[in-house]
Design a protein around this motif. Sequence first.
Motif, short mmCIF file in Angstrom:
data_model
loop_
_atom_site.label_atom_id
_atom_site.label_comp_id
_atom_site.label_asym_id
_atom_site.label_seq_id
_atom_site.Cartn_x
_atom_site.Cartn_y
_atom_site.Cartn_z
N PRO A 76 0.71 -1.32 -0.03
CA PRO A 76 0.14 -0.07 -0.09
C PRO A 76 0.79 1.29 0.07
O PRO A 76 0.45 2.25 0.14
N ALA A 83 -5.44 -1.35 -0.30
CA ALA A 83 -5.58 -0.48 -1.12
C ALA A 83 -4.34 0.53 -1.23
O ALA A 83 -3.48 0.44 0.05
N ARG A 84 -4.15 1.59 -1.90
CA ARG A 84 -2.96 2.56 -1.80
C ARG A 84 -3.46 3.45 -0.66
O ARG A 84 -4.48 4.02 -0.81
N LEU A 85 -2.29 3.87 0.09
CA LEU A 85 -2.44 4.67 1.14
C LEU A 85 -2.11 5.98 0.39
O LEU A 85 -1.19 6.23 -0.26
#
Lengths: 313, 168, 403
Positions: free
Chosen positions: A201, A280-282
């Motif tokens: 992430p 998910a991508r932070l």
Amino acid sequence: MLVFLEMLRKTLIFPGFLFMFIYGFLLQFLDRKIYARMQNRVGPPWYQPLADILKLIGKKVIIPEDADAKMFRIMPIVSFSAVACAFLYVPVFGMHAVFSFSGDIVIVLYLLAIPPLALFLAGWYSRNVYATIGASRVLTQMFVYEVPLFISLLAPTILAGTWSISEMTAYYMAHPLYALINIPAMFTALIAFQCKLERAPFDSPAAETEIVSGPLVEYGGRLLAFFIMASNCELVLLVSLFSAIFLPFMTGMVWVDLLLYFAKTLVTLSLMILLRTTMARLDINHIVSFCWKRLAPVALGQVILNLLIRGVL
Amino acid sequence: MNREEEIISILCTEFPFLHERISIQKAKRIFTNVLRKDEFEQVIRFVHDEMGFWRAHEVIGTDDGENIGLLYLVSGAENIILILRTSVPKTNPVVKSISDMYLSIVLHERELVDLFGVVVEDLPDGPSYPLPDGWPKGNFPLRKEWNPEYLNKAAMTYEPPSEKEVKV
Amino acid sequence: MSDKGKNLVVIPIGPQHPSLDEPGCFTITLEGEKVVNAIIGVGYNHRGLEKACESRNYYQDLYIIERVCGICSHTHSTAFCMAVEELAGLTVPPRAEYIRVIVAELERLHSHLLWLGIACHEIGYDTMFMYTWRNREKVLDILAAIGGNRVNYGVNTFGGVRRDFDGTISSAILKTADALEDEIKHYLDIATTETTLMSRLVGIGRLSREDVIKFGAVGPVARAAGIMDDIRVVEPYGAYKEIEVHAVTDTRADVYGRTVVRILEMLESLNIIRYCIKNLPDGIIAVKAPRRVPAGEVIIRVEAPRGEDIHYVRANGTDMPDRVRVRAPSEANWHGMKHMLEGGYLADVPITIAAIDPCYSCTDRAVVIRSGNDTEVMDWMGLREYSINWYKKQGVDISSLKL
């Protein structure tokens, strides 16, 4: 003369550069294949990473007019050579790296700080809005993960009482139970490695849907190939470093150790793939607060613990 | 008396000129006949401020020969659509924007500007919609007299046959 | 591109950008990572459909209207058919109404699954993207079995529907519905518990109830702010007059609220589909419609997956309409966009744009091919020739396909 040839073999072929390239391709293939299978997709064939690099090498290099051509060309090579050089100090199998001396862990960490800087400069000198934003995110991320990363990797050295990676591996092999004390540092190091490699992430610097490709948006052809090779080799380097410091089980027999090395690195890779697939991508702000508020305190706690135990021993 | 009839009676009491010019077409649809511009402005301000008609769905432009007809669709919490009609002559198509009351109408008023050539006063600044930047000026596609076959797409010019040989 | 005095950077998102499926230009002015100004530019997909409808007869227009949008095609064609049926005074048979509802709910399912996948892709959560699109394939298979095509299924005609379905399709639909229900409940679980996902969605793109009223937003955007504007409940049409729809509202008014609203709507769609299949009336599927439609004007509202879709049709007694106006739901949602983007961060721009589920398609485009200094214009027949010749070179002959 024989010693010189032996050194050459070790450096260039095994466990040196050639081994690093090949293992890098293998790890990248496994990464993409397992990621794909976990998503119910087919995934690429085994030769895909090699095919990608060969294709890129054959393509034309286009440098934007506004970009600084010299820096544009130098950065991929700087990044790649730093990683390749650092690999020579990590024990691949057995207890001895190609070169080792007291203090080589500091050299490795120093060399590992060069790829993100090269990425930053590459993005900065591309003179592209997306690249600039990506470059600033690379630096921001570097500032926040360097502290937990350094501390997590240095805590075991305090317990082992030596500043050489090879000697540290030997120490932990002699006292395997002490490796259990380093478990908190193991977790923080794993997460910090994920940050360093800019994998989900923590892949905000190269967020495809926001800033197209981050710092490397203007790169193509063999320059991009070098950056990708640097990234692959960095992966090999980090999983090897992780196995050498935190998973020091060895038997002393050459071929068994080699298999153990592969097993350890593949387990580490699987953990990293799991992190990548399920999250998910932070946002960059979340990464900053996460690293400072959660990672750094745990790493610091590990250092204090190790100091106390060392004092007792 | 159902709600539509209530609305009509409130509006007719407030604006006597609406008497006999406003009717229910079917459930939840109230149409007015063509109102003069000043009449329309009074009615729309009243329904927005006093009757809680907060949603403007769209403004539809129609080519009625000599005039450009404008239908404004508004509705409120009971979801009854009130359709206010007005009309501007093609020779002087000027109408005042209602975007100070209904922000969402801006895109549709820009459509009137681009596609019908209506001049909407007090429209907030912004990119033109929907036609592209190189569109030849003075060409309003949704007017009936504009024929898409005479548009030279490569050169982005409009070439009606009175100026050159007829070419299909 | 940067204003040195204030450190402002102008970054264009579009017209070509990986996060946009369709072209649109969002010019964002950034101060660091914060968005201070946003200019919304749409209209790249203008195709001149409304003008095209005026010079073609109603049956040709049905095909055009269906292709206003690939994802909400059935709702557009339903609205247009309803308009013509009202003008001509036709009564659609009950079986056709139920079939229309089934296809509409299937369309809502596949549209929301698509949205969920795209939203997750925007925030970097590719795993969820792959899972939701895999499930979407099941729905598209059903739609292909009913209508013959995965999008633009051509089920409607004036006076009813063109395609009927028998027991095999019904049982396939029920089986798919059961499988999807488990998956969608799993997504609801993920959406409510996965911390990285929630950190990217909660509090982003806020459009409060007052803002929704001010900007006139429709669909899940409005429902996430607590405003019930589901046309299936507010002004039921077709078979919805007999079916009870439990429309979903939420109070969070941000992207997360819209996610939850759409997932719950998917579950409700599955219930509606099951009810319709169980209670599908027998009978004919279409009545004959006249070629010339009597004069009149009518305004029809239907509930598309993205919100309220309004069609206006004015007929003048001939076989071509006088005026056709389509107001797709996305047109109403653009205005709140500027407000939602400003004050947020660059990282939230793609997900905010995606959260209104924009459908940029609303008009005509000529094809212009430029190579060097030569400009070649291809019309539709030329394009067809070009593609037939291209495929011939690959060894595939499709020239025998009739138009």
